[in-house]
Write a protein that holds these residues in place. Structure first.
Motif: not given
Length: 267
Positions: A130-134, A169-173, A214-215, A238-246
């Motif tokens: 998810i860090a790869g989106y910003m 792609n799978v983008a984990p938080g 948990d992975p 990942g967590a909702f807010m991490q995904k929502f940040s995108i």
């Protein structure tokens, strides 16, 4: 006949979790490590592979294809963390990170495509972030290497569409793994102009990983994708807010989004 899955970086963290999960589901799973002998108790078979070494990659692909007869799924999971003020990170470390996070997966993809073409089938899953989106402060190199892999995947998908080979792609938080232990981080230098802010952000990054999910969530997503006939281009887990940040980055004005990140990191 069970599908044959090859996971780079399968000896620890998310890769290990995915490998054990898929093995329990009946898949024939091979993991990779630069030093398989260090993991005698691994629950999945490990083969030697260094993603930054083309000959090592080709040999590992050849070994698995010869032994198993085919390679149905490749999961490009091997990756490296890196933190620090971009000004302070040595260029050698920046290049090393891109060798692992971007050129490594490209090496693996190039090596496995001929085998998948021969089979007229295959699935390649690239683990990004998810860090790869910003562009995140003090994680800019990591964001850039993972973001580049996201875009490479988009292009690759269109180039291989006629071969019945899928790529996604799978983008984990943030997940509770040992990634921080193997991460390069520039030291917090006394008297550096970044001393106070970088020290604060580094502490927050470590806390986010330690309190991560948990992975197994990523493993479930991978299992779902493998069983999807025509996977989407991007998946986030990942967590909702991490995904929502995108989503917020898509809809908010650039400076508003930047302000949100600055507030999050208390900068």
């Amino acid at each position: 006949m069970s599908k044959v899955v090859l996971i780079t970086g399968g000896s620890s963290g998310i890769g290990k979790s995915i490998g054990e999960f898929l093995s329990h589901k009946g898949f024939t799973v091979y993991g990779t490590s630069r030093s398989p002998e260090r993991y005698p108790d691994s629950k999945i078979k490990l083969v030697a592979l260094d993603v930054a070494d083309v000959l090592s990659v080709e040999k590992a692909i050849e070994t698995v294809a010869h032994e198993a007869g085919r390679i149905d799924v490749v999961i490009n999971n091997a990756g490296a963390g890196i933190t620090g003020p971009i000004e302070d990170i040595p260029n050698e470390e920046i290049k090393r990170n891109f060798e692992t996070n971007l050129f490594g997966p490209i090496n693996v993809i190039k090596a496995v495509l001929p085998q998948m073409r021969k089979q007229n089938s295959g699935l390649i899953i690239n683990i990004t972030s998810i860090a790869g989106y910003m562009g995140l402060p003090y994680r800019g190199i990591y964001s850039a290497s993972k973001g580049a892999l996201e875009l490479i995947t988009e292009a690759f998908r269109m180039e291989i569409k006629d071969f019945n080979i899928h790529m996604t792609n799978v983008a984990p938080g943030d997940f509770a793994t040992n990634i921080a232990a193997g991460r390069y981080h520039a030291p917090v230098v006394k008297g550096s102009p970044y001393e106070a802010t970088y020290g604060k952000v580094l502490k927050a990054i470590d806390e986010d990983v330690d309190s991560g999910d948990d992975p197994i969530m990523v493993s479930n997503m991978i299992y779902k994708i493998i069983n999807t006939p025509n996977p989407r281009i991007h998946y986030k887990v990942g967590a909702f807010m991490q995904k929502f940040s995108i989503v917020l980055k898509r809809v908010l004005p650039d400076k508003v989004y930047e302000k949100m990140l600055l507030n999050h990191y208390k900068l």
